[in-house]
Design a protein around this motif. Structure first.
Motif, PDB file in Angstrom:
ATOM      1  N   MET A 213     -44.646   7.459  -1.221  1.00  0.00           N
ATOM      2  CA  MET A 213     -42.855   7.155  -1.668  1.00  0.00           C
ATOM      3  C   MET A 213     -41.591   8.271  -1.350  1.00  0.00           C
ATOM      4  SD  MET A 213     -42.340   3.923  -3.131  1.00  0.00           S
ATOM      5  CE  MET A 213     -43.547   3.121  -3.385  1.00  0.00           C
ATOM      6  N   SER A 214     -40.466   7.505  -0.925  1.00  0.00           N
ATOM      7  CA  SER A 214     -39.807   8.761  -0.890  1.00  0.00           C
ATOM      8  C   SER A 214     -38.368   8.635  -1.880  1.00  0.00           C
ATOM      9  CB  SER A 214     -38.517   8.087   0.271  1.00  0.00           C
ATOM     10  OG  SER A 214     -38.397   7.273   0.401  1.00  0.00           O
ATOM     11  N   VAL A 215     -38.582  10.163  -2.560  1.00  0.00           N
ATOM     12  CA  VAL A 215     -37.272   9.953  -3.224  1.00  0.00           C
ATOM     13  C   VAL A 215     -35.760   9.112  -3.453  1.00  0.00           C
ATOM     14  CG1 VAL A 215     -35.312  11.167  -4.387  1.00  0.00           C
ATOM     15  CG2 VAL A 215     -37.582  12.117  -3.500  1.00  0.00           C
ATOM     16  N   ALA A 216     -35.221   8.649  -2.116  1.00  0.00           N
ATOM     17  CA  ALA A 216     -34.914   7.657  -1.604  1.00  0.00           C
ATOM     18  C   ALA A 216     -35.169   5.985  -2.190  1.00  0.00           C
ATOM     19  CB  ALA A 216     -34.484   7.215  -0.083  1.00  0.00           C
ATOM     20  N   GLU A 217     -36.353   6.031  -2.627  1.00  0.00           N
ATOM     21  CA  GLU A 217     -36.431   4.802  -3.518  1.00  0.00           C
ATOM     22  C   GLU A 217     -36.114   4.420  -5.053  1.00  0.00           C
ATOM     23  OE1 GLU A 217     -40.245   4.710  -0.613  1.00  0.00           O
ATOM     24  OE2 GLU A 217     -40.047   3.105  -0.285  1.00  0.00           O
ATOM     25  N   ILE A 218     -35.803   5.776  -5.404  1.00  0.00           N
ATOM     26  CA  ILE A 218     -35.797   5.679  -6.961  1.00  0.00           C
ATOM     27  C   ILE A 218     -34.303   5.521  -7.075  1.00  0.00           C
ATOM     28  CG2 ILE A 218     -35.938   6.963  -8.585  1.00  0.00           C
ATOM     29  CD1 ILE A 218     -38.575   8.155  -7.027  1.00  0.00           C
ATOM     30  N   GLN A 219     -34.333   4.033  -7.927  1.00  0.00           N
ATOM     31  CA  GLN A 219     -33.211   4.102  -8.178  1.00  0.00           C
ATOM     32  C   GLN A 219     -32.388   3.898  -9.348  1.00  0.00           C
ATOM     33  OE1 GLN A 219     -32.563   0.278  -5.165  1.00  0.00           O
ATOM     34  NE2 GLN A 219     -30.184   1.566  -5.217  1.00  0.00           N
ATOM     35  N   LEU A 220     -32.072   3.936 -10.813  1.00  0.00           N
ATOM     36  CA  LEU A 220     -31.227   4.057 -11.439  1.00  0.00           C
ATOM     37  C   LEU A 220     -30.124   2.480 -11.892  1.00  0.00           C
ATOM     38  CD1 LEU A 220     -31.421   4.749 -14.550  1.00  0.00           C
ATOM     39  CD2 LEU A 220     -29.865   6.398 -14.492  1.00  0.00           C
ATOM     40  N   LYS A 221     -30.606   1.637 -12.197  1.00  0.00           N
ATOM     41  CA  LYS A 221     -29.897   0.694 -12.373  1.00  0.00           C
ATOM     42  C   LYS A 221     -29.993  -0.056 -13.814  1.00  0.00           C
ATOM     43  CE  LYS A 221     -31.469  -2.001  -8.785  1.00  0.00           C
ATOM     44  NZ  LYS A 221     -32.715  -2.263  -8.138  1.00  0.00           N
ATOM     45  N   LEU A 222     -27.656  -0.464 -13.639  1.00  0.00           N
ATOM     46  CA  LEU A 222     -28.053  -0.939 -15.054  1.00  0.00           C
ATOM     47  C   LEU A 222     -28.910  -2.253 -15.458  1.00  0.00           C
ATOM     48  CD1 LEU A 222     -25.413  -0.990 -17.445  1.00  0.00           C
ATOM     49  CD2 LEU A 222     -24.324  -2.854 -15.886  1.00  0.00           C
ATOM     50  N   LEU A 223     -30.343  -2.427 -16.769  1.00  0.00           N
ATOM     51  CA  LEU A 223     -30.381  -2.733 -16.905  1.00  0.00           C
ATOM     52  C   LEU A 223     -29.480  -4.984 -17.029  1.00  0.00           C
ATOM     53  CD1 LEU A 223     -33.032  -2.348 -20.235  1.00  0.00           C
ATOM     54  CD2 LEU A 223     -33.752  -2.347 -17.604  1.00  0.00           C
ATOM     55  N   ALA A 224     -30.363  -5.129 -16.865  1.00  0.00           N
ATOM     56  CA  ALA A 224     -30.260  -6.912 -16.787  1.00  0.00           C
ATOM     57  C   ALA A 224     -30.257  -7.670 -17.700  1.00  0.00           C
ATOM     58  CB  ALA A 224     -30.192  -7.357 -15.712  1.00  0.00           C
ATOM     59  N   PRO A 225     -30.291  -8.286 -19.178  1.00  0.00           N
ATOM     60  CA  PRO A 225     -30.563  -9.041 -20.453  1.00  0.00           C
ATOM     61  C   PRO A 225     -31.602  -9.658 -19.909  1.00  0.00           C
ATOM     62  CG  PRO A 225     -28.425  -9.470 -20.267  1.00  0.00           C
ATOM     63  CD  PRO A 225     -28.785  -9.187 -18.516  1.00  0.00           C
ATOM     64  N   GLU A 226     -32.243 -10.314 -18.439  1.00  0.00           N
ATOM     65  CA  GLU A 226     -33.412 -11.359 -17.652  1.00  0.00           C
ATOM     66  C   GLU A 226     -34.683 -10.230 -17.943  1.00  0.00           C
ATOM     67  OE1 GLU A 226     -30.065 -10.994 -16.857  1.00  0.00           O
ATOM     68  OE2 GLU A 226     -30.490 -11.043 -14.079  1.00  0.00           O
ATOM     69  N   GLN A 227     -34.199  -8.645 -17.226  1.00  0.00           N
ATOM     70  CA  GLN A 227     -35.401  -7.989 -17.388  1.00  0.00           C
ATOM     71  C   GLN A 227     -35.446  -6.961 -18.319  1.00  0.00           C
ATOM     72  OE1 GLN A 227     -32.731  -5.432 -14.846  1.00  0.00           O
ATOM     73  NE2 GLN A 227     -33.216  -5.835 -13.120  1.00  0.00           N
ATOM     74  N   ILE A 228     -35.305  -7.591 -19.558  1.00  0.00           N
ATOM     75  CA  ILE A 228     -35.884  -7.097 -21.330  1.00  0.00           C
ATOM     76  C   ILE A 228     -37.678  -6.981 -21.095  1.00  0.00           C
ATOM     77  CG2 ILE A 228     -36.138  -7.199 -23.547  1.00  0.00           C
ATOM     78  CD1 ILE A 228     -33.292  -7.627 -23.496  1.00  0.00           C
ATOM     79  N   PRO A 229     -38.084  -8.109 -21.042  1.00  0.00           N
ATOM     80  CA  PRO A 229     -39.294  -8.540 -20.824  1.00  0.00           C
ATOM     81  C   PRO A 229     -39.990  -7.117 -20.323  1.00  0.00           C
ATOM     82  CG  PRO A 229     -38.205 -10.697 -20.851  1.00  0.00           C
ATOM     83  CD  PRO A 229     -36.860  -9.582 -20.369  1.00  0.00           C
ATOM     84  N   ALA A 230     -39.623  -6.633 -19.119  1.00  0.00           N
ATOM     85  CA  ALA A 230     -40.073  -6.157 -18.115  1.00  0.00           C
ATOM     86  C   ALA A 230     -40.520  -4.534 -18.929  1.00  0.00           C
ATOM     87  CB  ALA A 230     -39.351  -5.998 -16.887  1.00  0.00           C
ATOM     88  N   VAL A 231     -39.242  -4.337 -19.346  1.00  0.00           N
ATOM     89  CA  VAL A 231     -38.798  -3.294 -20.013  1.00  0.00           C
ATOM     90  C   VAL A 231     -40.185  -3.064 -21.020  1.00  0.00           C
ATOM     91  CG1 VAL A 231     -37.366  -1.262 -21.627  1.00  0.00           C
ATOM     92  CG2 VAL A 231     -36.544  -2.552 -19.315  1.00  0.00           C
ATOM     93  N   ILE A 232     -40.528  -4.309 -22.891  1.00  0.00           N
ATOM     94  CA  ILE A 232     -41.022  -4.541 -23.403  1.00  0.00           C
ATOM     95  C   ILE A 232     -42.162  -4.791 -22.566  1.00  0.00           C
ATOM     96  CG2 ILE A 232     -41.485  -5.880 -25.327  1.00  0.00           C
ATOM     97  CD1 ILE A 232     -38.798  -6.605 -25.322  1.00  0.00           C
ATOM     98  N   ALA A 233     -42.580  -4.521 -21.644  1.00  0.00           N
ATOM     99  CA  ALA A 233     -44.332  -4.667 -21.666  1.00  0.00           C
ATOM    100  C   ALA A 233     -44.512  -3.367 -21.115  1.00  0.00           C
ATOM    101  CB  ALA A 233     -44.329  -5.593 -20.373  1.00  0.00           C
ATOM    102  N   LEU A 234     -43.238  -2.616 -20.811  1.00  0.00           N
ATOM    103  CA  LEU A 234     -43.862  -0.851 -20.191  1.00  0.00           C
ATOM    104  C   LEU A 234     -43.878  -0.519 -21.354  1.00  0.00           C
ATOM    105  CD1 LEU A 234     -40.977   1.011 -17.466  1.00  0.00           C
ATOM    106  CD2 LEU A 234     -41.442   1.965 -20.069  1.00  0.00           C
ATOM    107  N   GLU A 235     -42.888  -0.580 -22.198  1.00  0.00           N
ATOM    108  CA  GLU A 235     -42.855   0.318 -23.543  1.00  0.00           C
ATOM    109  C   GLU A 235     -43.904  -0.183 -24.312  1.00  0.00           C
ATOM    110  OE1 GLU A 235     -39.012   0.344 -25.300  1.00  0.00           O
ATOM    111  OE2 GLU A 235     -39.903   1.938 -26.886  1.00  0.00           O
ATOM    112  N   GLN A 236     -44.315  -1.705 -24.425  1.00  0.00           N
ATOM    113  CA  GLN A 236     -45.958  -1.578 -25.873  1.00  0.00           C
ATOM    114  C   GLN A 236     -46.668  -0.619 -24.673  1.00  0.00           C
ATOM    115  OE1 GLN A 236     -45.928  -6.020 -25.169  1.00  0.00           O
ATOM    116  NE2 GLN A 236     -44.535  -5.295 -27.863  1.00  0.00           N
ATOM    117  N   ALA A 237     -47.379  -0.427 -23.763  1.00  0.00           N
ATOM    118  CA  ALA A 237     -48.079   0.161 -22.745  1.00  0.00           C
ATOM    119  C   ALA A 237     -47.794   1.250 -23.070  1.00  0.00           C
ATOM    120  CB  ALA A 237     -48.306   0.050 -21.572  1.00  0.00           C
ATOM    121  N   ALA A 238     -46.864   1.984 -23.103  1.00  0.00           N
ATOM    122  CA  ALA A 238     -46.736   3.338 -22.946  1.00  0.00           C
ATOM    123  C   ALA A 238     -47.021   4.573 -24.518  1.00  0.00           C
ATOM    124  CB  ALA A 238     -45.075   4.288 -21.946  1.00  0.00           C
ATOM    125  N   THR A 239     -46.073   3.616 -25.417  1.00  0.00           N
ATOM    126  CA  THR A 239     -45.467   4.389 -26.854  1.00  0.00           C
ATOM    127  C   THR A 239     -46.350   3.252 -28.023  1.00  0.00           C
ATOM    128  OG1 THR A 239     -44.261   4.889 -27.961  1.00  0.00           O
ATOM    129  CG2 THR A 239     -43.573   3.696 -26.970  1.00  0.00           C
TER     130      THR A 239
END
Ligand SMILES: CC(C)(COP(=O)(O)OP(=O)(O)OC[C@H]1O[C@@H](n2cnc3c(N)ncnc32)[C@H](O)[C@@H]1OP(=O)(O)O)[C@@H](O)C(=O)NCCC(=O)NCCS
Length: 152
Positions: free
Chosen positions: A1-27
């Protein structure tokens, strides 16, 4: 996976469930859906770090009157230790600086050695301790308060 494929983007409200799933597994102490919804509704910056189509981390920063607060930051468990936290933090600081902040503040659990190491390594300095600030599995835990000058 190249560095070029990594991007920081503004979070949209509809992405919140994905963030919550990620965080629940991580902390043990994830933010709730309400905390994310309220933060984005308040106009705080939410950033998602993407590796191609996969969300690998997220951060939330509030900025105002020349100061920024890193309110939350998390990297997916399976992607920790690969430099994503450092990238996310750099992006959050960049964003805060772009919004006019000269200083970034944060609070971190005293027992969170991994996060403390990361923050110290980019120049955050301890400015205080809030005793028994966080609820924890074994009782209350202190918060270490840290600050970083964004204009060097
Ligand atoms: C804290 C967190 C964001 C770090 O993200 P990460 O992607 O694992 O960190 P990186 O790979 O970018 O590493 C950055 C630095 O963190 C520290 N670090 C990373 N893994 C570590 C470990 N296992 N032990 C100690 N320090 C560690 C090191 O200082 C490292 O720098 P180095 O690689 O140059 O030595 C991540 O562990 C996380 O999401 N934890 C759960 C949520 C959390 O605690 N958030 C912070 C709330 S204040």
């Amino acid at each position: 996976m190249s560095v070029a494929e990594i991007q920081l983007k503004l979070l949209a409200p509809e992405q919140i469930p994905a963030v919550i799933a990620l965080e629940q597994a991580a902390t043990e102490f994830p933010w709730t859906q309400k905390m994310y919804i309220d933060s984005l509704a308040a106009g705080y910056w939410g950033g998602g770090l993407w590796q191609g189509p996969r969300l690998v981390g997220a951060a939330v920063v509030s900025t105002g009157v020349g100061e920024a607060h890193l309110l939350n930051m998390c990297v997916a468990l399976e992607h920790q230790g690969q430099g994503y936290g450092r990238m996310l933090l750099a992006g959050a600081c960049q964003q805060a600086g772009d919004e006019g902040a000269r200083k970034m503040f944060l609070e971190v659990r005293a027992g969170n050695g991994r996060a403390l190491s990361l923050y110290q390594s980019v120049g955050f300095r301890q400015i205080g301790v809030r005793k028994n600030y966080y609820p924890g599995a074994l009782g209350r835990e202190d918060a270490v308060c840290m600050a970083l000058n964004l204009c060097q």
